[in-house]
Design a protein around this motif. Structure first.
Motif, short mmCIF file in Angstrom:
data_model
loop_
_atom_site.label_atom_id
_atom_site.label_comp_id
_atom_site.label_asym_id
_atom_site.label_seq_id
_atom_site.Cartn_x
_atom_site.Cartn_y
_atom_site.Cartn_z
N ALA A 183 -3.76 -5.42 8.33
CA ALA A 183 -3.14 -5.32 7.00
C ALA A 183 -2.83 -3.87 6.65
CB ALA A 183 -4.04 -5.95 5.95
N VAL A 184 -3.72 -2.96 7.01
CA VAL A 184 -3.46 -1.54 6.73
C VAL A 184 -2.24 -1.06 7.53
CG1 VAL A 184 -4.37 0.79 6.96
CG2 VAL A 184 -5.81 -1.01 6.04
N ILE A 185 -2.18 -1.41 8.80
CA ILE A 185 -1.03 -1.02 9.63
C ILE A 185 0.25 -1.67 9.10
CG2 ILE A 185 -0.04 -1.09 11.95
CD1 ILE A 185 -2.46 0.80 11.63
N GLY A 186 0.20 -2.97 8.81
CA GLY A 186 1.37 -3.67 8.29
C GLY A 186 1.80 -3.16 6.93
N GLY A 187 0.84 -2.82 6.09
CA GLY A 187 1.18 -2.26 4.78
C GLY A 187 1.89 -0.93 4.89
N ILE A 196 9.26 1.08 5.66
CA ILE A 196 10.56 0.48 5.95
C ILE A 196 11.26 -0.01 4.69
CG2 ILE A 196 11.69 -1.48 7.10
CD1 ILE A 196 9.54 -1.20 9.30
N LEU A 197 10.54 -0.68 3.80
CA LEU A 197 11.18 -1.34 2.66
C LEU A 197 11.18 -0.51 1.38
CD1 LEU A 197 9.76 -4.92 3.23
CD2 LEU A 197 12.01 -4.06 3.84
N GLU A 198 10.26 0.40 1.22
CA GLU A 198 10.14 1.16 -0.03
C GLU A 198 10.43 2.64 0.22
OE1 GLU A 198 9.65 -0.38 -2.88
OE2 GLU A 198 9.34 -2.31 -1.94
N PHE A 199 11.60 2.94 0.69
CA PHE A 199 11.94 4.31 1.08
C PHE A 199 12.05 5.25 -0.11
CE2 PHE A 199 14.82 7.64 2.69
CZ PHE A 199 14.04 8.05 3.76
N ASP A 200 12.55 4.77 -1.24
CA ASP A 200 12.75 5.63 -2.41
C ASP A 200 11.45 5.95 -3.14
OD1 ASP A 200 15.45 5.67 -1.93
OD2 ASP A 200 15.85 3.95 -3.22
N ASN A 201 10.57 4.96 -3.28
CA ASN A 201 9.33 5.15 -4.02
C ASN A 201 8.17 4.60 -3.19
OD1 ASN A 201 7.49 5.68 -6.02
ND2 ASN A 201 8.03 3.88 -7.24
N PRO A 202 7.63 5.38 -2.25
CA PRO A 202 6.60 4.86 -1.34
C PRO A 202 5.21 4.81 -1.96
CG PRO A 202 7.11 7.12 -0.77
CD PRO A 202 8.02 6.74 -1.89
N VAL A 203 4.89 3.69 -2.59
CA VAL A 203 3.55 3.47 -3.11
C VAL A 203 2.97 2.20 -2.48
CG1 VAL A 203 3.89 4.66 -5.31
CG2 VAL A 203 4.44 2.26 -5.13
N ALA A 204 1.66 2.17 -2.35
CA ALA A 204 1.00 1.05 -1.67
C ALA A 204 1.12 -0.25 -2.46
CB ALA A 204 -0.45 1.38 -1.41
N LEU A 205 1.08 -0.17 -3.79
CA LEU A 205 1.17 -1.37 -4.62
C LEU A 205 2.63 -1.75 -4.87
CD1 LEU A 205 -1.65 -0.86 -7.24
CD2 LEU A 205 -1.51 -2.64 -5.49
N SER A 206 3.36 -1.96 -3.82
CA SER A 206 4.76 -2.35 -3.93
C SER A 206 4.96 -3.65 -3.17
CB SER A 206 5.67 -1.27 -3.34
OG SER A 206 5.40 -1.11 -1.97
N LEU A 207 6.09 -4.28 -3.41
CA LEU A 207 6.39 -5.54 -2.74
C LEU A 207 6.46 -5.36 -1.23
CD1 LEU A 207 7.07 -8.51 -3.10
CD2 LEU A 207 9.47 -7.86 -3.28
N GLY A 208 7.05 -4.27 -0.77
CA GLY A 208 7.14 -4.02 0.67
C GLY A 208 5.79 -3.83 1.30
N GLY A 209 4.90 -3.10 0.63
CA GLY A 209 3.57 -2.88 1.16
C GLY A 209 2.75 -4.15 1.24
N MET A 210 2.79 -4.93 0.20
CA MET A 210 2.03 -6.18 0.18
C MET A 210 2.59 -7.19 1.18
SD MET A 210 -0.45 -5.84 -1.78
CE MET A 210 -0.90 -4.46 -2.79
N ALA A 211 3.91 -7.28 1.26
CA ALA A 211 4.52 -8.22 2.22
C ALA A 211 4.23 -7.79 3.65
CB ALA A 211 6.02 -8.30 1.98
N GLY A 212 4.33 -6.51 3.93
CA GLY A 212 4.04 -6.02 5.27
C GLY A 212 2.59 -6.24 5.66
N ALA A 213 1.67 -6.00 4.72
CA ALA A 213 0.25 -6.20 4.99
C ALA A 213 -0.05 -7.67 5.26
CB ALA A 213 -0.58 -5.70 3.82
N ALA A 214 0.48 -8.54 4.44
CA ALA A 214 0.22 -9.98 4.62
C ALA A 214 0.84 -10.50 5.91
CB ALA A 214 0.76 -10.75 3.43
N ALA A 215 2.06 -10.09 6.20
CA ALA A 215 2.75 -10.59 7.40
C ALA A 215 2.06 -10.10 8.67
CB ALA A 215 4.21 -10.13 7.38
N PHE A 216 1.71 -8.83 8.74
CA PHE A 216 1.12 -8.29 9.97
C PHE A 216 -0.31 -8.80 10.16
CE2 PHE A 216 -0.08 -4.82 12.95
CZ PHE A 216 0.93 -5.04 13.87
N ALA A 217 -1.07 -8.95 9.07
CA ALA A 217 -2.42 -9.50 9.19
C ALA A 217 -2.37 -10.95 9.66
CB ALA A 217 -3.16 -9.39 7.87
#
Length: 92
Positions: free
Chosen positions: A46-50, A56-77
């Protein structure tokens, strides 16, 4: 501080996903300590996927609590723990 909270959420979410894979992918026999291993593998994935999702998805505003971070963490885990459970199931 917001990013550390997001990473903590990724870790917990990945661990829960790892334990859910134990229920979804059935095995005829159980291995002692297997739940702990699935939790750790799910959290690590999940950390790697997040990080990948934020990068990849949150290029303009890279924060962990974003849709891209949560989706990446869930998908990779989900992917990593499913591959692990599928591989262990195939070996027995």
């Amino acid at each position: 501080m917001e990013n550390w909270i997001g990473v903590g959420i990724w870790i917990v979410m990945g661990g829960v996903i790892g334990l859910a894979m134990k229920v979804v992918v059935k095995r005829p026999d159980t291995t002692p300590g297997h739940s702990r291993l699935l939790f750790i593998l799910g959290a690590f994935a999940a950390v790697i996927g997040g990080m990948l999702g934020v990068g990849i998805l949150e290029f303009d505003n890279p924060v962990a609590l974003s849709l891209g971070g949560m989706a990446g963490a869930a998908a990779f885990a989900t992917l990593m723990t499913w591959v692990y459970r599928w591989g262990v199931k195939g070996l027995t």
